[in-house]
Design a protein around this motif. Sequence first.
Motif, PDB file in Angstrom:
ATOM      1  N   ARG A 209      14.100  12.803 -19.557  1.00 54.07           N
ATOM      2  CA  ARG A 209      13.415  12.179 -18.388  1.00 54.07           C
ATOM      3  C   ARG A 209      13.787  10.487 -18.478  1.00 54.07           C
ATOM      4  O   ARG A 209      14.072  10.123 -19.469  1.00 54.07           O
ATOM      5  CB  ARG A 209      12.032  12.327 -18.206  1.00 54.07           C
ATOM      6  N   ASP A 210      13.753   9.935 -17.129  1.00 53.76           N
ATOM      7  CA  ASP A 210      13.885   8.401 -17.181  1.00 53.76           C
ATOM      8  C   ASP A 210      12.799   8.043 -17.978  1.00 53.76           C
ATOM      9  O   ASP A 210      11.744   8.356 -17.751  1.00 53.76           O
ATOM     10  CB  ASP A 210      13.842   7.912 -15.615  1.00 53.76           C
ATOM     11  N   GLY A 211      13.062   6.940 -18.853  1.00 55.45           N
ATOM     12  CA  GLY A 211      12.193   6.314 -19.565  1.00 55.45           C
ATOM     13  C   GLY A 211      11.889   6.882 -20.908  1.00 55.45           C
ATOM     14  O   GLY A 211      10.976   6.407 -21.725  1.00 55.45           O
ATOM     15  N   GLU A 212      12.265   8.244 -21.158  1.00 58.90           N
ATOM     16  CA  GLU A 212      11.900   8.807 -22.410  1.00 58.90           C
ATOM     17  C   GLU A 212      12.956   8.433 -23.372  1.00 58.90           C
ATOM     18  O   GLU A 212      14.034   8.133 -23.384  1.00 58.90           O
ATOM     19  CB  GLU A 212      11.939  10.366 -22.230  1.00 58.90           C
ATOM     20  N   THR A 213      12.419   8.801 -24.581  1.00 57.28           N
ATOM     21  CA  THR A 213      13.331   8.736 -25.861  1.00 57.28           C
ATOM     22  C   THR A 213      13.665  10.049 -26.332  1.00 57.28           C
ATOM     23  O   THR A 213      12.550  10.754 -26.276  1.00 57.28           O
ATOM     24  CB  THR A 213      12.766   7.836 -27.149  1.00 57.28           C
ATOM     25  N   GLU A 214      15.021  10.468 -26.665  1.00 62.75           N
ATOM     26  CA  GLU A 214      15.212  11.824 -27.184  1.00 62.75           C
ATOM     27  C   GLU A 214      14.434  12.172 -28.366  1.00 62.75           C
ATOM     28  O   GLU A 214      14.451  11.223 -29.331  1.00 62.75           O
ATOM     29  CB  GLU A 214      16.646  11.734 -27.507  1.00 62.75           C
ATOM     30  N   PRO A 215      13.563  13.290 -28.263  1.00 63.16           N
ATOM     31  CA  PRO A 215      12.900  13.557 -29.466  1.00 63.16           C
ATOM     32  C   PRO A 215      13.679  14.124 -30.677  1.00 63.16           C
ATOM     33  O   PRO A 215      14.900  14.709 -30.297  1.00 63.16           O
ATOM     34  CB  PRO A 215      12.061  14.644 -29.192  1.00 63.16           C
ATOM     35  N   PRO A 216      13.301  14.175 -31.667  1.00 65.51           N
ATOM     36  CA  PRO A 216      14.268  14.411 -32.973  1.00 65.51           C
ATOM     37  C   PRO A 216      14.214  15.945 -32.953  1.00 65.51           C
ATOM     38  O   PRO A 216      13.442  16.773 -32.135  1.00 65.51           O
ATOM     39  CB  PRO A 216      13.706  13.975 -33.995  1.00 65.51           C
ATOM     40  N   VAL A 217      15.438  16.471 -33.509  1.00 66.07           N
ATOM     41  CA  VAL A 217      15.538  17.950 -33.616  1.00 66.07           C
ATOM     42  C   VAL A 217      14.399  18.706 -34.011  1.00 66.07           C
ATOM     43  O   VAL A 217      13.828  19.803 -33.468  1.00 66.07           O
ATOM     44  CB  VAL A 217      16.784  18.289 -34.479  1.00 66.07           C
ATOM     45  N   ALA A 218      13.992  18.123 -35.074  1.00 55.44           N
ATOM     46  CA  ALA A 218      12.362  18.659 -35.693  1.00 55.44           C
ATOM     47  C   ALA A 218      11.231  19.000 -34.744  1.00 55.44           C
ATOM     48  O   ALA A 218      10.452  19.915 -34.833  1.00 55.44           O
ATOM     49  CB  ALA A 218      11.909  18.069 -36.919  1.00 55.44           C
ATOM     50  N   LYS A 219      11.339  18.348 -33.528  1.00 55.89           N
ATOM     51  CA  LYS A 219      10.463  18.311 -32.612  1.00 55.89           C
ATOM     52  C   LYS A 219      10.621  19.501 -31.690  1.00 55.89           C
ATOM     53  O   LYS A 219      10.946  19.452 -30.472  1.00 55.89           O
ATOM     54  CB  LYS A 219      10.131  17.116 -31.754  1.00 55.89           C
ATOM     55  N   THR A 220      10.700  20.719 -32.296  1.00 53.32           N
ATOM     56  CA  THR A 220      11.079  21.711 -31.680  1.00 53.32           C
ATOM     57  C   THR A 220      10.345  22.232 -30.472  1.00 53.32           C
ATOM     58  O   THR A 220      11.140  22.658 -29.449  1.00 53.32           O
ATOM     59  CB  THR A 220      11.301  23.010 -32.542  1.00 53.32           C
ATOM     60  N   HIS A 221       9.085  22.044 -30.493  1.00 54.91           N
ATOM     61  CA  HIS A 221       8.312  22.513 -29.355  1.00 54.91           C
ATOM     62  C   HIS A 221       8.736  21.683 -28.173  1.00 54.91           C
ATOM     63  O   HIS A 221       8.766  22.194 -27.227  1.00 54.91           O
ATOM     64  CB  HIS A 221       6.712  22.246 -29.727  1.00 54.91           C
TER      65      HIS A 221
END
Length: 259
Positions: A183-195
Amino acid sequence: MDVIQNLIAGPLPGDDDLATAVALASLVHSELEEFGTAAQNQRLNGDQIATTQRALRATLARHGIHLNLPWRDFGGFRSYWINRGAAGSGGWQARRDILGKFFGPVFAELDRLEDAAFASAVAEGVSPASGTGWPAVDAALDDVKVRFRSAVTSADYQDVGRRCVAVMEALSGTVYDPAKHLRDGETEPPVAKTHMRITRYVEDTLAGAGNVEVRALVRKAAELAEAVKHRPGGTRRDAGIAADSVTLLANILRRIATD
């Protein structure tokens, strides 16, 4: 022989210890039978058969099977059969009968354990395909299946949980596309943030009230795999449920992607 020597101390990392027990039992039995029949075509020498018998005894004991052969090596086996009147060229059947007395119950119990392992195997998807078609996911799922089959202790079952988490991470890295799901303004979560990653994928792909149950299943599968990973005193049932859950989830996500 290095591998066989290491089996005396404990199961090998990532190995199917039950399959190893079956292989070792077959090897020792066939070598002793060959020695008792012709004494010329066996593959192991006296020291090697002694080491292999020790490895077999230790490996069987890990599965609750006790094998106490009253000889250490080939020479000891010869002394044993001579003392029991099985000497001479005509005694080969008597020597086979001696081996059958010791190995028959072992093979019967190994068959029972293998049948039980197959009966409690991890669930498979209903698709006729042999896997999801996602190489990293399929490799992680295969790892879970192999580890679950050989698991016998609480630590083993926790390890199954860790490998279930690895499946989740492989799914996370496969289905989440930042170009589509960030989404706009979000930072891509790392792969380990599977949920976070898998939930976002499902939210975007299966939006709407009609798919609320599928989205809930994704969240619960991730939570369950993590719970087994960290749960002390885990059981085979716990690990099996976690493994079945991530297998189910992988097949559901693949079906979503295909559609």
